[in-house]
Design an enzyme around this catalytic site. Structure first.
Site, PDB file in Angstrom:
ATOM      1  N   HIS A 159      81.365  56.978  44.725  1.00 24.99           N
ATOM      2  CA  HIS A 159      80.153  56.407  44.485  1.00 24.99           C
ATOM      3  C   HIS A 159      79.438  56.084  42.785  1.00 24.99           C
ATOM      4  CE1 HIS A 159      75.828  55.457  44.221  1.00 24.99           C
ATOM      5  NE2 HIS A 159      75.065  55.791  43.494  1.00 24.99           N
ATOM      6  N   CYS A 219      71.426  56.209  48.562  1.00 28.08           N
ATOM      7  CA  CYS A 219      73.117  55.296  48.272  1.00 28.08           C
ATOM      8  C   CYS A 219      74.212  55.897  49.454  1.00 28.08           C
ATOM      9  CB  CYS A 219      73.023  56.191  47.278  1.00 28.08           C
ATOM     10  SG  CYS A 219      72.070  55.932  45.287  1.00 28.08           S
ATOM     11  N   ASN A 269      74.072  51.162  39.277  1.00 24.66           N
ATOM     12  CA  ASN A 269      74.456  51.292  40.641  1.00 24.66           C
ATOM     13  C   ASN A 269      73.707  50.724  41.897  1.00 24.66           C
ATOM     14  OD1 ASN A 269      73.565  53.009  42.931  1.00 24.66           O
ATOM     15  ND2 ASN A 269      72.971  55.279  41.640  1.00 24.66           N
TER      16      ASN A 269
HETATM   17  N1  COA Z   1      67.682  54.226  26.462  1.00 25.60           N
HETATM   18  C1  COA Z   1      66.982  54.863  25.482  1.00 25.60           C
HETATM   19  N2  COA Z   1      66.159  56.320  25.430  1.00 25.60           N
HETATM   20  C2  COA Z   1      65.968  56.136  26.603  1.00 25.60           C
HETATM   21  C3  COA Z   1      66.596  55.302  27.832  1.00 25.60           C
HETATM   22  C4  COA Z   1      67.318  54.534  27.388  1.00 25.60           C
HETATM   23  N3  COA Z   1      67.800  53.739  28.560  1.00 25.60           N
HETATM   24  N4  COA Z   1      65.999  56.428  29.154  1.00 25.60           N
HETATM   25  C5  COA Z   1      66.115  57.665  28.948  1.00 25.60           C
HETATM   26  N5  COA Z   1      66.077  57.439  26.675  1.00 25.60           N
HETATM   27  C6  COA Z   1      65.761  58.893  26.599  1.00 25.60           C
HETATM   28  C7  COA Z   1      64.048  59.375  27.437  1.00 25.60           C
HETATM   29  O1  COA Z   1      63.253  59.121  26.797  1.00 25.60           O
HETATM   30  C8  COA Z   1      64.485  61.130  25.776  1.00 25.60           C
HETATM   31  O2  COA Z   1      63.756  60.641  25.003  1.00 25.60           O
HETATM   32  P1  COA Z   1      62.957  62.096  24.396  1.00 25.60           P
HETATM   33  O3  COA Z   1      64.225  62.813  23.976  1.00 25.60           O
HETATM   34  O4  COA Z   1      62.489  61.283  23.226  1.00 25.60           O
HETATM   35  O5  COA Z   1      62.193  62.438  25.337  1.00 25.60           O
HETATM   36  C9  COA Z   1      65.874  61.427  25.735  1.00 25.60           C
HETATM   37  O6  COA Z   1      66.553  59.361  26.111  1.00 25.60           O
HETATM   38  C10 COA Z   1      66.932  61.998  26.580  1.00 25.60           C
HETATM   39  O7  COA Z   1      66.299  61.825  28.212  1.00 25.60           O
HETATM   40  P2  COA Z   1      66.767  62.129  29.180  1.00 25.60           P
HETATM   41  O8  COA Z   1      66.508  61.377  30.516  1.00 25.60           O
HETATM   42  O9  COA Z   1      67.401  63.945  29.179  1.00 25.60           O
HETATM   43  O10 COA Z   1      68.553  61.876  28.741  1.00 25.60           O
HETATM   44  P3  COA Z   1      70.076  62.450  29.739  1.00 25.60           P
HETATM   45  O11 COA Z   1      70.774  62.235  29.119  1.00 25.60           O
HETATM   46  O12 COA Z   1      69.993  63.308  30.436  1.00 25.60           O
HETATM   47  O13 COA Z   1      70.549  60.712  30.513  1.00 25.60           O
HETATM   48  C11 COA Z   1      70.238  59.791  32.674  1.00 25.60           C
HETATM   49  C12 COA Z   1      69.335  59.613  31.730  1.00 25.60           C
HETATM   50  C13 COA Z   1      69.588  58.982  33.683  1.00 25.60           C
HETATM   51  C14 COA Z   1      71.576  57.955  32.074  1.00 25.60           C
HETATM   52  C15 COA Z   1      71.477  60.382  33.121  1.00 25.60           C
HETATM   53  O14 COA Z   1      70.116  61.598  33.419  1.00 25.60           O
HETATM   54  C16 COA Z   1      71.703  60.232  34.214  1.00 25.60           C
HETATM   55  O15 COA Z   1      72.396  59.601  34.755  1.00 25.60           O
HETATM   56  N6  COA Z   1      71.180  60.696  35.678  1.00 25.60           N
HETATM   57  C17 COA Z   1      71.817  61.022  36.518  1.00 25.60           C
HETATM   58  C18 COA Z   1      70.947  59.650  37.388  1.00 25.60           C
HETATM   59  C19 COA Z   1      72.124  58.772  38.754  1.00 25.60           C
HETATM   60  O16 COA Z   1      72.975  58.075  38.780  1.00 25.60           O
HETATM   61  N7  COA Z   1      71.251  58.917  39.411  1.00 25.60           N
HETATM   62  C20 COA Z   1      71.593  58.421  41.305  1.00 25.60           C
HETATM   63  C21 COA Z   1      72.555  59.176  41.429  1.00 25.60           C
HETATM   64  S1  COA Z   1      72.524  58.690  43.475  1.00 25.60           S
END
Ligand code: COA
Length: 332
Positions: free
Chosen positions: A258, A113, A288
């Site tokens: 970003h 990215c 993204n």
């Molecule tokens: N819809 C519904 N539930 C979802 C889901 C979706 N699209 N994606 C994940 N979940 C669920 C998971 O399975 C998990 O369920 P569980 O508690 O039963 O296991 C729950 O939501 C929480 O998951 P988690 O990964 O801990 O959620 P989060 O609050 O961390 O949000 C992201 C997930 C990916 C949105 C967040 O971590 C994030 O934005 N991270 C940065 C990612 C990014 O931008 N990367 C690129 C940078 S260059």
């Protein structure tokens, strides 16, 4: 030798097809509410039959024209991507063929990215070596080719698109609206590489004849860890570039981070004390788009008339590797 480099022609292109959160509700166990509240994303553009070089070509043609140039004026092509058309040839070579030019150097750079900002520094380096340089800098990603849309934790986050501009060692003519690259800082940390990967098909994880594609063919990410590192690293490099240029956060007229996730953007802006009206956000429309994210946002802000003469603009990005970097621009 010259230490200045100038840029113009800010342009972007996204494919026509839009995948909405409602579309994802039909594919996987998710909801519009979950996606919007956790990521800020509503729509993402996804290719149907276009490759990385096609998106780059559309953005490039506009960038070249907006800079008052023709393809034959270019001296180098740098294309930032982690989703090239093929391993060989690189997408920049395919792009040059589509632009009907031959004989100039054409290379891809992969910094995930952060690729556009890495490309900016490389273009700046070429400008300091070659006073006649006119570098086409593109960032083009078909992230959908390396994301499993059926994996709800990653599939909803990404989109496809491309951004482009021209980086020149010489100032552009007065009738071409342009800016100057004041400074770039690049960083990386390979010890954290396992937190965000696309492994299969590389030489460490080769695919053999008749192998089935597994989960490791697609983006794999420890979302929470990536989130924390993204905010911390981008804040650090922003503070560093401001300090090095004797600037304060309030001197920034437009902050373009970003576009990965609204919560990352807002956490970063809060730590940087950037006011809401100086913060550019379009993650809701594109998701993204990896390396293409910052140039798409820059070009869109430019097209909306949000960048004026004399403005100082700060770009910052973070991605797999980890890589991160910031770039300070001043517009004339
Ligand atoms: N819809 C519904 N539930 C979802 C889901 C979706 N699209 N994606 C994940 N979940 C669920 C998971 O399975 C998990 O369920 P569980 O508690 O039963 O296991 C729950 O939501 C929480 O998951 P988690 O990964 O801990 O959620 P989060 O609050 O961390 O949000 C992201 C997930 C990916 C949105 C967040 O971590 C994030 O934005 N991270 C940065 C990612 C990014 O931008 N990367 C690129 C940078 S260059």
């Amino acid at each position: 030798m010259t230490n200045s480099s100038f840029l113009a022609g800010f342009s972007f292109y996204v494919p026509d097809k839009i995948l909405t959160n409602k579309d994802f509700e039909k594919l996987v166990d998710t909801s519009d509410e979950w996606i919007t509240s956790r990521t800020g994303i509503s729509n993402r553009h996804i290719v149907e039959d276009e490759a990385c070089s096609d998106l780059a070509s559309a953005a490039s043609r506009q960038a070249i024209a907006r800079s008052g140039l023709v393809p034959g004026d270019l001296t180098h092509i740098i294309n930032a991507t982690f989703t090239p058309d093929a391993f060989v040839p690189n997408a920049a070579c395919v792009l040059m063929e589509k632009l009907d030019i031959k004989g100039i150097p054409a290379m891809d750079v992969n910094a995930a990215c952060t690729g556009f900002i890495y490309g900016m520094e490389l273009a700046r380096g070429l400008c300091s070596l070659h006073p006649e340089a006119k570098v086409l800098l593109t960032a083009s990603e078909v992230v959908s080719s390396r994301v499993n849309l059926m994996d709800r934790s990653t599939g909803v986050l990404f989109g496809d698109g491309a951004g482009a501009c021209i980086v020149s060692a010489m100032p552009f003519p007065a009738n071409v609206r342009s800016g100057q690259i004041l400074d770039v800082i690049l960083r990386a940390d390979g010890s954290l590489s396992n937190l965000l990967t696309v492994k299969a098909g590389g030489s460490a994880h080769p695919l053999r004849l008749n192998d089935r594609v597994g989960e490791d063919f697609f983006v794999q990410m420890e979302g929470r860890e990536v989130f924390k590192h993204a905010v911390r690293s981008m804040q650090g490099v922003c503070l560093e570039i401001l300090k090095r240029n004797n600037l304060q956060p309030e001197d920034i007229d437009l902050f373009i981070p970003h576009q990965a996730n609204i919560r990352i953007i807002e956490a970063l802006a809060k730590k940087m004390m950037i006011q809401e009206d100086k913060l550019y956000i379009n993650v809701q429309d594109y998701g993204n788009t990896s390396a293409a994210s910052t140039p798409i946002a820059l070009a869109e802000a430019w097209e909306k008339g949000l960048i004026n003469s004399g403005d100082t603009v700060l770009l910052v990005a973070f991605g797999g590797g980890f890589t991160w970097g910031a770039c300070l621009l001043r517009f004339s």
